[in-house]
Design a protein around this motif. Structure first.
Motif, PDB file in Angstrom:
ATOM      1  N   LEU A  50       9.972  -9.901 -17.399  1.00  0.00           N
ATOM      2  CA  LEU A  50       8.875  -9.013 -17.774  1.00  0.00           C
ATOM      3  C   LEU A  50       8.014  -8.723 -16.556  1.00  0.00           C
ATOM      4  CD1 LEU A  50       9.113 -11.593 -20.036  1.00  0.00           C
ATOM      5  CD2 LEU A  50       7.692  -9.994 -21.325  1.00  0.00           C
ATOM      6  N   TRP A  51       7.353  -7.601 -16.589  1.00  0.00           N
ATOM      7  CA  TRP A  51       6.336  -7.258 -15.602  1.00  0.00           C
ATOM      8  C   TRP A  51       5.003  -7.088 -16.323  1.00  0.00           C
ATOM      9  CZ3 TRP A  51       6.741  -7.174 -10.341  1.00  0.00           C
ATOM     10  CH2 TRP A  51       8.029  -7.161  -9.797  1.00  0.00           C
ATOM     11  N   TYR A  52       3.976  -7.697 -15.724  1.00  0.00           N
ATOM     12  CA  TYR A  52       2.624  -7.573 -16.221  1.00  0.00           C
ATOM     13  C   TYR A  52       1.763  -6.956 -15.135  1.00  0.00           C
ATOM     14  CZ  TYR A  52       3.295 -10.363 -20.432  1.00  0.00           C
ATOM     15  OH  TYR A  52       3.694 -10.817 -21.670  1.00  0.00           O
ATOM     16  N   LYS A  53       0.751  -6.246 -15.582  1.00  0.00           N
ATOM     17  CA  LYS A  53      -0.195  -5.592 -14.682  1.00  0.00           C
ATOM     18  C   LYS A  53      -1.569  -6.197 -14.935  1.00  0.00           C
ATOM     19  CE  LYS A  53      -1.850  -0.826 -14.132  1.00  0.00           C
ATOM     20  NZ  LYS A  53      -1.605   0.552 -14.621  1.00  0.00           N
ATOM     21  N   GLN A 103       0.104   6.495  -8.878  1.00  0.00           N
ATOM     22  CA  GLN A 103      -1.215   7.087  -9.090  1.00  0.00           C
ATOM     23  C   GLN A 103      -2.287   6.059  -8.723  1.00  0.00           C
ATOM     24  OE1 GLN A 103      -1.159   8.071 -13.265  1.00  0.00           O
ATOM     25  NE2 GLN A 103       0.318   9.742 -13.001  1.00  0.00           N
ATOM     26  N   PRO A 104      -3.471   6.516  -8.329  1.00  0.00           N
ATOM     27  CA  PRO A 104      -4.539   5.563  -7.966  1.00  0.00           C
ATOM     28  C   PRO A 104      -4.837   4.552  -9.072  1.00  0.00           C
ATOM     29  CG  PRO A 104      -5.118   7.752  -7.200  1.00  0.00           C
ATOM     30  CD  PRO A 104      -3.858   7.911  -8.026  1.00  0.00           C
ATOM     31  N   GLY A 105      -4.712   4.955 -10.318  1.00  0.00           N
ATOM     32  CA  GLY A 105      -4.934   4.051 -11.450  1.00  0.00           C
ATOM     33  C   GLY A 105      -3.906   2.944 -11.566  1.00  0.00           C
ATOM     34  N   ASP A 106      -2.821   3.061 -10.796  1.00  0.00           N
ATOM     35  CA  ASP A 106      -1.813   1.994 -10.780  1.00  0.00           C
ATOM     36  C   ASP A 106      -2.230   0.843  -9.876  1.00  0.00           C
ATOM     37  OD1 ASP A 106       0.836   4.483 -10.701  1.00  0.00           O
ATOM     38  OD2 ASP A 106      -0.122   3.510 -12.433  1.00  0.00           O
ATOM     39  N   SER A 107      -3.285   1.015  -9.124  1.00  0.00           N
ATOM     40  CA  SER A 107      -3.756  -0.049  -8.234  1.00  0.00           C
ATOM     41  C   SER A 107      -4.160  -1.267  -9.055  1.00  0.00           C
ATOM     42  CB  SER A 107      -4.947   0.441  -7.394  1.00  0.00           C
ATOM     43  OG  SER A 107      -4.557   1.509  -6.559  1.00  0.00           O
ATOM     44  N   ALA A 108      -3.452  -2.369  -8.849  1.00  0.00           N
ATOM     45  CA  ALA A 108      -3.630  -3.579  -9.654  1.00  0.00           C
ATOM     46  C   ALA A 108      -2.745  -4.665  -9.048  1.00  0.00           C
ATOM     47  CB  ALA A 108      -3.228  -3.327 -11.109  1.00  0.00           C
ATOM     48  N   VAL A 109      -2.825  -5.854  -9.625  1.00  0.00           N
ATOM     49  CA  VAL A 109      -1.884  -6.908  -9.262  1.00  0.00           C
ATOM     50  C   VAL A 109      -0.760  -6.903 -10.295  1.00  0.00           C
ATOM     51  CG1 VAL A 109      -1.537  -9.381  -8.934  1.00  0.00           C
ATOM     52  CG2 VAL A 109      -3.674  -8.309  -8.181  1.00  0.00           C
ATOM     53  N   SER A 113       0.847  -1.193   0.000  1.00  0.00           N
ATOM     54  CA  SER A 113       0.000   0.000   0.000  1.00  0.00           C
ATOM     55  C   SER A 113       0.882   1.242   0.000  1.00  0.00           C
ATOM     56  CB  SER A 113      -0.901  -0.006   1.233  1.00  0.00           C
ATOM     57  OG  SER A 113      -1.793   1.096   1.201  1.00  0.00           O
ATOM     58  N   VAL A 114       0.570   2.184  -0.894  1.00  0.00           N
ATOM     59  CA  VAL A 114       1.407   3.369  -1.078  1.00  0.00           C
ATOM     60  C   VAL A 114       0.512   4.588  -1.223  1.00  0.00           C
ATOM     61  CG1 VAL A 114       2.975   4.463  -2.740  1.00  0.00           C
ATOM     62  CG2 VAL A 114       3.289   2.078  -2.148  1.00  0.00           C
ATOM     63  N   GLN A 115       1.023   5.719  -0.773  1.00  0.00           N
ATOM     64  CA  GLN A 115       0.277   6.967  -0.923  1.00  0.00           C
ATOM     65  C   GLN A 115       0.487   7.523  -2.330  1.00  0.00           C
ATOM     66  OE1 GLN A 115      -1.246   7.472   2.043  1.00  0.00           O
ATOM     67  NE2 GLN A 115      -2.530   9.063   1.150  1.00  0.00           N
ATOM     68  N   GLU A 116      -0.562   8.111  -2.870  1.00  0.00           N
ATOM     69  CA  GLU A 116      -0.461   8.745  -4.190  1.00  0.00           C
ATOM     70  C   GLU A 116       0.699   9.739  -4.218  1.00  0.00           C
ATOM     71  OE1 GLU A 116      -3.968  10.904  -5.241  1.00  0.00           O
ATOM     72  OE2 GLU A 116      -3.277  11.339  -7.283  1.00  0.00           O
ATOM     73  N   GLY A 117       1.461   9.698  -5.314  1.00  0.00           N
ATOM     74  CA  GLY A 117       2.581  10.613  -5.480  1.00  0.00           C
ATOM     75  C   GLY A 117       3.910  10.064  -4.974  1.00  0.00           C
ATOM     76  N   LEU A 146      -0.934  -4.097  -5.547  1.00  0.00           N
ATOM     77  CA  LEU A 146      -0.579  -2.729  -5.199  1.00  0.00           C
ATOM     78  C   LEU A 146      -1.840  -1.891  -5.019  1.00  0.00           C
ATOM     79  CD1 LEU A 146       1.499  -0.394  -4.910  1.00  0.00           C
ATOM     80  CD2 LEU A 146       1.317  -0.089  -7.390  1.00  0.00           C
ATOM     81  N   SER A 147      -1.905  -1.197  -3.901  1.00  0.00           N
ATOM     82  CA  SER A 147      -3.001  -0.255  -3.659  1.00  0.00           C
ATOM     83  C   SER A 147      -2.399   1.134  -3.498  1.00  0.00           C
ATOM     84  CB  SER A 147      -3.778  -0.627  -2.390  1.00  0.00           C
ATOM     85  OG  SER A 147      -4.355  -1.896  -2.504  1.00  0.00           O
TER      86      SER A 147
END
Lengths: 116, 112
Positions: free
Chosen positions: A34-37, A81-87, A12-16, A112-113
């Protein structure tokens, strides 16, 4: 026996701020990573990759670092960014695991949240 | 381009039933793959194909069959469904010689 390990199930991370996702591997013959989202109810999408001949690759806010001696790679997201929240899944490829056929071995993923 | 499409999105099967998961790609990719993802786990390779008429086993092939009669289609067949096959199934494709795979949206299968 897991060959690609993502030991943190969640982050969990704060925006920015910076997000750092880690991945360890056991097979020294792996030569491409590789990294996948992945968002819920969707398939994984490719994010960034790195060859074993490099130790860093950048694409916008995303940077992947590779430490071959430690068999470790990390994905840095700056700023988060909040839109990065994903596995996020780490994947590896090597000739002895069907690399010439494009075969990949995946880690279990890190969720990631990013909080506003 | 639709990319990689999978049908159905969801399915519930009874033990012993059979079904085919469909996968189609419109990117003219040579290579295609089937994965399963169990809860809290990574993707495990079931079968893959490097071209029409050529298929090979991945890490977890037992209980499944595939065929590749065309470049576009790569169906996955479950002959005798078992509860252990409850999972989310992803199909993917890639260009020959690259490792960047494009994934479909997945099929969520439950076997009761």
């Amino acid at each position: 026996d897991q060959q690609v390990k993502q030991n943190s199930p969640s982050l969990s991370v704060q925006e920015g701020r910076i997000s750092i996702l880690n991945c360890d591997y056991t097979n020294s013959m792996f030569d491409y990573f590789l990294w996948y989202k992945k968002y819920p109810a969707e398939g994984p999408t490719f994010l960034i990759s790195i060859s074993s001949i490099k130790d860093k690759n950048e694409d916008g806010r995303f940077t992947v670092f590779l430490n071959k001696s430690a068999k470790h790679l990390s994905l840095h997201i700056v700023p988060s960014q909040p839109g990065d929240s994903a596995v996020y899944f780490c994947a590896a490829s090597g000739e002895d695991y069907g690399g010439s056929q494009g075969n990949l071995i995946f880690g279990k993923g890190t969720k990631l949240s990013v909080k506003p | 381009n639709a990319g990689v499409t999978q049908t159905p999105k969801f399915r519930i099967l009874k033990i012993g039933q059979s079904m085919t998961l469909q996968c189609t790609q419109d990117m003219n990719h040579n290579y295609m793959y089937w994965y399963r993802q169990d809860p809290g786990m990574g993707l495990k390779l079931i079968y893959y194909s490097v071209g029409a008429g050529i298929t090979d086993k991945g890490e977890v092939p037992n209980g499944y069959n595939v065929s590749r009669s065309t470049t576009e289609d790569f169906p996955l067949r479950l002959e005798l469904a078992a509860p252990s096959q409850t999972s989310v199934y992803f199909c993917a494709s890639s260009y020959k010689g690259t490792l960047k795979q494009f994934f479909g949206p997945g099929t969520r299968l439950t076997v009761l």
